[in-house]
Design a protein around this motif. Sequence first.
Motif, PDB file in Angstrom:
ATOM      1  N   MET A 193       0.827  -1.212   0.000  1.00 23.25           N
ATOM      2  CA  MET A 193       0.000   0.000   0.000  1.00 23.25           C
ATOM      3  C   MET A 193       0.862   1.264   0.000  1.00 23.25           C
ATOM      4  O   MET A 193       0.330   2.363  -0.136  1.00 23.25           O
ATOM      5  CB  MET A 193      -0.932   0.021   1.212  1.00 23.25           C
ATOM      6  N   ALA A 194       2.160   1.089   0.195  1.00 25.18           N
ATOM      7  CA  ALA A 194       3.135   2.187   0.161  1.00 25.18           C
ATOM      8  C   ALA A 194       2.869   3.243   1.224  1.00 25.18           C
ATOM      9  O   ALA A 194       3.101   4.429   1.013  1.00 25.18           O
ATOM     10  CB  ALA A 194       3.182   2.818  -1.237  1.00 25.18           C
ATOM     11  N   LEU A 195       2.406   2.791   2.403  1.00 25.28           N
ATOM     12  CA  LEU A 195       2.180   3.756   3.478  1.00 25.28           C
ATOM     13  C   LEU A 195       3.443   4.014   4.305  1.00 25.28           C
ATOM     14  O   LEU A 195       3.451   4.870   5.173  1.00 25.28           O
ATOM     15  CB  LEU A 195       1.039   3.287   4.390  1.00 25.28           C
ATOM     16  N   ARG A 196       4.523   3.247   4.011  1.00 18.55           N
ATOM     17  CA  ARG A 196       5.784   3.462   4.719  1.00 18.55           C
ATOM     18  C   ARG A 196       6.273   4.903   4.537  1.00 18.55           C
ATOM     19  O   ARG A 196       6.861   5.489   5.449  1.00 18.55           O
ATOM     20  CB  ARG A 196       6.853   2.503   4.189  1.00 18.55           C
ATOM     21  N   ARG A 197       6.023   5.471   3.362  1.00 23.49           N
ATOM     22  CA  ARG A 197       6.481   6.839   3.071  1.00 23.49           C
ATOM     23  C   ARG A 197       5.341   7.848   3.093  1.00 23.49           C
ATOM     24  O   ARG A 197       5.487   8.968   2.609  1.00 23.49           O
ATOM     25  CB  ARG A 197       7.177   6.888   1.710  1.00 23.49           C
ATOM     26  N   ALA A 198       4.201   7.434   3.617  1.00 17.84           N
ATOM     27  CA  ALA A 198       3.070   8.355   3.725  1.00 17.84           C
ATOM     28  C   ALA A 198       3.171   9.127   5.041  1.00 17.84           C
ATOM     29  O   ALA A 198       3.916   8.719   5.938  1.00 17.84           O
ATOM     30  CB  ALA A 198       1.769   7.567   3.676  1.00 17.84           C
ATOM     31  N   PRO A 199       2.441  10.235   5.160  1.00 12.42           N
ATOM     32  CA  PRO A 199       2.408  10.925   6.464  1.00 12.42           C
ATOM     33  C   PRO A 199       2.067   9.918   7.570  1.00 12.42           C
ATOM     34  O   PRO A 199       1.194   9.059   7.388  1.00 12.42           O
ATOM     35  CB  PRO A 199       1.297  11.958   6.274  1.00 12.42           C
ATOM     36  N   LEU A 200       2.757  10.038   8.691  1.00  4.37           N
ATOM     37  CA  LEU A 200       2.752   9.021   9.737  1.00  4.37           C
ATOM     38  C   LEU A 200       1.356   8.592  10.195  1.00  4.37           C
ATOM     39  O   LEU A 200       1.127   7.433  10.557  1.00  4.37           O
ATOM     40  CB  LEU A 200       3.558   9.553  10.939  1.00  4.37           C
ATOM     41  N   MET A 201       0.423   9.537  10.163  1.00  7.64           N
ATOM     42  CA  MET A 201      -0.936   9.242  10.618  1.00  7.64           C
ATOM     43  C   MET A 201      -1.532   8.028   9.882  1.00  7.64           C
ATOM     44  O   MET A 201      -2.202   7.188  10.492  1.00  7.64           O
ATOM     45  CB  MET A 201      -1.813  10.472  10.358  1.00  7.64           C
ATOM     46  N   TRP A 202      -1.253   7.906   8.573  1.00  5.08           N
ATOM     47  CA  TRP A 202      -1.910   6.870   7.768  1.00  5.08           C
ATOM     48  C   TRP A 202      -1.426   5.461   8.083  1.00  5.08           C
ATOM     49  O   TRP A 202      -2.246   4.567   8.308  1.00  5.08           O
ATOM     50  CB  TRP A 202      -1.779   7.202   6.277  1.00  5.08           C
TER      51      TRP A 202
END
Lengths: 101, 194
Positions: free
Chosen positions: A67-76
């Motif tokens: 989902m590539a949330l590793r580099r998303a804003p921390l909240m996600w």
Amino acid sequence: MQSSLSSPRHASSHGTPNRAAIIWAALIFATMLTWMVGERGDAGPAVTALLMTIAFAKGTLIILDYMALRRAPLMWPLIALGWMLLVCSMIGLAYWKGLAA
Amino acid sequence: MARNSGPETTARRLPGDLAIWFFILAELLAFGVFFVVYAFTRANHVELFNAEQLTLDRTSGAINTVLLLTSSFFVVRAVQVAEAGFSRRAAPWLAAAFACGAGFVVVKIFEYAEKIGAGISLSSSTFYMFYLSLTFFHFMHVILGLVIIAAMWNGARTGRYGPGNMNGIETGAAYWHMVDLVWLILFPLIYVMR
């Protein structure tokens, strides 16, 4: 790996092909473990804890890498991982309640 | 060529459209409630759930897990290729992802046909009510996901995606991974945990 060699050298949110493949292999291995537990008919609190730990580990890989949330804003990533942890924990709690009933 | 330098390359970024992430959160909430309700209902009917769980085909469930995970991998590869500037090369990856998702549908239809053939319905028991409704709810998400992947494939084929236009493919990919993520809990919970 022509695409990798000729790709723009900007930081990718989606990792590398090798990383995606290694994660896929880990996910398949974990699925086989879960399936084997089912085929053996294993049961009990320790087995349930194992199953939920495997599910949480697989979910973490999907959330952070696929989902590539590793580099998303921390909240996600925190919300998604928090959901996973909460659901797996509640399932464990319900299992424990079933033992006591 | 500069490598990974500058604030733009290291900034945290939510992939895809913001709206899809709120939709995903709503879906995760709904599935989460269903899972927890199933687990606590099971706690009050442990013997019934354990006995009827044995009638499920765990191998079909495992094959479907493999199909969804492989499909997700193919979608990741499609996104990576598109991000590298090769939109048309993403199309075969998306076609492969669609094929795996379609495989999931076929396996599930066989599973449902076997259960319906055995006279099992929503009203057969509490366990089967949960099994059929939860898996069918997920099944409908797979169908929608396949429609989205087909649209992404068409977009990739026409060269729509690239480093400057990743929104569409990232949005569809995020939805498909959510469908996968939910199944990763559903499979051990309904098919294996006893």
